[in-house]
Design a protein around this motif. Structure first.
Motif, short mmCIF file in Angstrom:
data_model
loop_
_atom_site.label_atom_id
_atom_site.label_comp_id
_atom_site.label_asym_id
_atom_site.label_seq_id
_atom_site.Cartn_x
_atom_site.Cartn_y
_atom_site.Cartn_z
N THR A 278 0.82 -1.22 0.00
CA THR A 278 0.00 0.00 0.00
C THR A 278 0.84 1.27 0.00
O THR A 278 0.30 2.36 -0.09
CB THR A 278 -0.93 0.04 1.23
OG1 THR A 278 -0.13 0.06 2.42
CG2 THR A 278 -1.83 -1.19 1.25
N PHE A 279 2.17 1.15 0.09
CA PHE A 279 2.99 2.34 0.28
C PHE A 279 2.97 3.27 -0.92
O PHE A 279 2.98 4.49 -0.76
CB PHE A 279 4.43 1.96 0.61
CG PHE A 279 5.31 3.14 0.91
CD1 PHE A 279 5.08 3.90 2.05
CD2 PHE A 279 6.32 3.53 0.06
CE1 PHE A 279 5.86 5.01 2.34
CE2 PHE A 279 7.11 4.64 0.34
CZ PHE A 279 6.87 5.38 1.49
N GLU A 280 2.90 2.72 -2.14
CA GLU A 280 2.94 3.57 -3.33
C GLU A 280 1.71 4.47 -3.44
O GLU A 280 1.72 5.45 -4.17
CB GLU A 280 3.08 2.72 -4.59
CG GLU A 280 4.46 2.10 -4.74
CD GLU A 280 4.61 1.34 -6.03
OE1 GLU A 280 5.01 1.94 -7.04
OE2 GLU A 280 4.31 0.14 -6.03
N GLN A 281 0.64 4.14 -2.69
CA GLN A 281 -0.55 4.98 -2.73
C GLN A 281 -0.29 6.37 -2.13
O GLN A 281 -1.07 7.29 -2.33
CB GLN A 281 -1.70 4.30 -1.96
CG GLN A 281 -2.15 2.99 -2.60
CD GLN A 281 -3.23 2.31 -1.78
OE1 GLN A 281 -3.73 2.86 -0.80
NE2 GLN A 281 -3.59 1.11 -2.18
N SER A 282 0.81 6.51 -1.41
CA SER A 282 1.11 7.80 -0.77
C SER A 282 1.61 8.83 -1.77
O SER A 282 1.77 9.99 -1.42
CB SER A 282 2.17 7.60 0.32
OG SER A 282 3.41 7.23 -0.26
N GLY A 283 1.87 8.41 -3.02
CA GLY A 283 2.43 9.32 -4.01
C GLY A 283 3.92 9.12 -4.20
O GLY A 283 4.55 9.79 -5.01
N TRP A 284 4.50 8.15 -3.45
CA TRP A 284 5.93 7.88 -3.56
C TRP A 284 6.24 7.17 -4.86
O TRP A 284 5.48 6.33 -5.34
CB TRP A 284 6.36 7.00 -2.40
CG TRP A 284 7.77 6.48 -2.54
CD1 TRP A 284 8.91 7.12 -2.18
CD2 TRP A 284 8.16 5.23 -3.10
NE1 TRP A 284 9.99 6.34 -2.47
CE2 TRP A 284 9.57 5.17 -3.04
CE3 TRP A 284 7.47 4.16 -3.66
CZ2 TRP A 284 10.30 4.08 -3.50
CZ3 TRP A 284 8.18 3.07 -4.12
CH2 TRP A 284 9.58 3.04 -4.04
N GLN A 285 7.38 7.50 -5.44
CA GLN A 285 7.94 6.79 -6.59
C GLN A 285 9.44 6.74 -6.41
O GLN A 285 10.05 7.69 -5.92
CB GLN A 285 7.60 7.50 -7.91
CG GLN A 285 6.12 7.48 -8.26
CD GLN A 285 5.83 8.22 -9.56
OE1 GLN A 285 6.74 8.69 -10.22
NE2 GLN A 285 4.58 8.33 -9.92
N ILE A 286 10.05 5.61 -6.80
CA ILE A 286 11.49 5.49 -6.62
C ILE A 286 12.25 6.38 -7.59
O ILE A 286 13.35 6.83 -7.34
CB ILE A 286 11.93 4.02 -6.75
CG1 ILE A 286 13.27 3.82 -6.04
CG2 ILE A 286 11.98 3.56 -8.20
CD1 ILE A 286 13.61 2.38 -5.78
N HIS A 287 11.65 6.66 -8.74
CA HIS A 287 12.24 7.57 -9.71
C HIS A 287 11.10 8.29 -10.41
O HIS A 287 10.15 7.66 -10.87
CB HIS A 287 13.11 6.82 -10.72
CG HIS A 287 13.70 7.72 -11.77
ND1 HIS A 287 14.72 8.61 -11.50
CD2 HIS A 287 13.38 7.90 -13.08
CE1 HIS A 287 15.02 9.28 -12.60
NE2 HIS A 287 14.23 8.87 -13.57
N SER A 288 11.18 9.59 -10.49
CA SER A 288 10.07 10.37 -11.05
C SER A 288 10.57 11.24 -12.20
O SER A 288 11.68 11.78 -12.15
CB SER A 288 9.44 11.27 -9.97
OG SER A 288 9.03 10.50 -8.87
N GLU A 289 9.73 11.38 -13.20
CA GLU A 289 9.99 12.28 -14.31
C GLU A 289 9.12 13.51 -14.14
O GLU A 289 7.90 13.40 -13.99
CB GLU A 289 9.67 11.60 -15.64
CG GLU A 289 10.49 10.33 -15.93
CD GLU A 289 11.91 10.67 -16.37
OE1 GLU A 289 12.15 11.83 -16.73
OE2 GLU A 289 12.77 9.76 -16.33
#
Length: 442
Positions: free
Chosen positions: A398-409
């Protein structure tokens, strides 16, 4: 405090200090049956789970900084055979449970965030946690020192302007995913759900009841169950944040009140959504200017350095929260945050590494981290970005639901804005250099 190196470093065999602690009691005010067991390098406090299993408290804590690679750092630990992962990616224990508003009394649930292990495994295995908001908390360092006096702390720092902009972009992603109550299609779907669930609530109120309050309670329960089923899976934006029980509960309390005296309608829904939305976003320059003005009143300058003070009225009296509302500039003013931890922990328990070292030399950097926390070397050089993403999804789905991304463009920061931010941070970066005697390259 040390800074991560860009090349591989020799990892020395860990030592076993603190031998007199073994077998002695720990945290008796928190939970019974907790004693120090021999760990990979130092004793770790573990509490009896049953006859053959124990739950151990963290040997290490990643305390920050947000948007600097703390999640990637903890994810590399998942590849280590001697690491026992926490059940939640971010515990938010020492900042939330010990917040002044909560009186610092909600402590019993902390052991529930960690997995029980066989008693014999304590000599070779350890656990840890990563909550990057800890570095922002006024209460966390002292509370952590009292509960985890032997904890090895890890802090990963990113160039402040890059960190600030990355956080702003994460905030944009969060806001984009939130429910857009002004969208016509969304309004239509909500209107259908409201009408259907009002009918369900009315039907639930038919029949005889001993007390009027019993009827209202049943109607409210029926409406809430119906509305959750009809909206969370199918209405865009409802799942974040209202898919979380505590936020859905707040929304229902606003919509229904204590009693179902009035049938909720779209106008009421609109007002309740606006009242319960967590975040809004302003243009980057406006957010920066607003915070620059506030920070100017909370800083003292001497020569080429400037020191930021918090903890007083108007200057983040209790530190900061983790909601990224109004402090994304302050979070990059590292020296003040680190000073707070050095009041309660000796320097040798704190390892400071650079975001860019983890990015460009992950294996060498992680060997330094493994050594610091007491784990033997573990080669992580073959792990790709996709491997890390898959590991996060499996371990903390569920962690990615926070808006986190390991690499963002995202778009490049406008040059004029970047220059203003760099000029602002220059004196505070000098303060960091002066405090630690380390040039972090920013």
């Amino acid at each position: 405090a040390g800074a991560g190196a860009g090349a591989a470093a020799a990892v020395q065999p860990p030592t076993v200090p603190h031998a007199p602690l073994l077998g002695t009691s720990c945290l008796q005010d928190l939970k019974k049956g907790c004693v120090y067991h021999a760990g990979p390098r130092q004793p770790q406090c573990c509490c009896a789970h049953n006859a053959t299993f124990v739950t151990c408290f963290p040997t290490f804590v990643v305390v920050g900084a947000q948007k600097s690679g703390s999640t990637a750092l903890l994810t590399y630990f998942l590849a280590h055979p001697n690491f026992v992962p926490p059940l939640r990616k971010e515990a938010h224990y020492f900042d939330f449970a010990f917040a002044p508003a909560r009186g610092g009394k909600s402590r019993v649930w902390y052991p529930n965030l960690f997995q029980p292990v066989p008693l014999a495994a304590t000599a070779t295995h350890l656990t840890g946690e990563a909550t990057p908001a800890y570095i922002l908390s006024m209460a966390a360092p002292e509370a952590m020192r009292r509960m985890l006096p032997l904890a090895r702390l890890v802090l990963i720092l990113r160039e402040p302007v890059q960190r600030m902009y990355s956080e702003y972009q994460m905030k944009l992603r969060r806001v984009t995913r939130q429910l857009n109550i002004r969208d016509i299609e969304t309004q239509a779907k909500l209107s259908v759900a409201l009408e259907k669930c009002n009918q369900v609530a009315t039907a639930a109120g038919l029949g005889a009841f001993a007390l009027p309050t019993e009827k209202a309670a049943r109607q409210k329960r029926a409406f809430e169950q119906c509305f959750h089923t009809e909206t969370i899976p199918s209405v865009p934006g409802m799942a974040f944040p209202f898919g979380k029980p505590k936020y859905f509960k707040r929304l229902m309390e606003c919509l229904c009140g204590k009693e179902m005296s009035v049938s909720p309608n779209l106008a009421k829904m609109r007002a309740c959504v606006q009242a319960n939305h967590l975040e809004t976003v302003e243009p980057l320059e406006k957010d920066m200017d607003d915070e620059f003005k506030r920070l100017e009143n909370c800083s003292v300058r001497k020569g080429s350095t400037a020191r930021f003070f918090w903890g007083t009225k108007g200057c983040w009296q209790h530190g900061s929260s983790s909601n990224i509302k109004e402090d994304f500039v302050m979070r990059g003013m590292y020296a003040t945050q680190i000073r707070r931890y050095l009041r309660f922990f000796p320097k040798e328990q704190l390892l400071i590494i650079r975001h860019r070292d983890l990015l460009t030399h992950p294996n060498a950097t992680m060997q330094l981290v493994f050594q610091h926390v007491g784990l033997p070397p573990c080669d992580v050089s073959r792990l790709s970005e996709k491997d890390l993403l898959d590991m996060v999804e499996r371990q903390w789905p569920t962690f990615e639901q926070s808006g986190w991304q390991i690499h963002s463009e995202y778009p490049t920061l406008p040059p004029e804005t970047e220059q203003r931010a760099r000029q602002f941070y220059a004196q505070y970066n000098a303060d960091l250099h002066q405090l630690l005697g380390v040039d972090f390259g920013f």
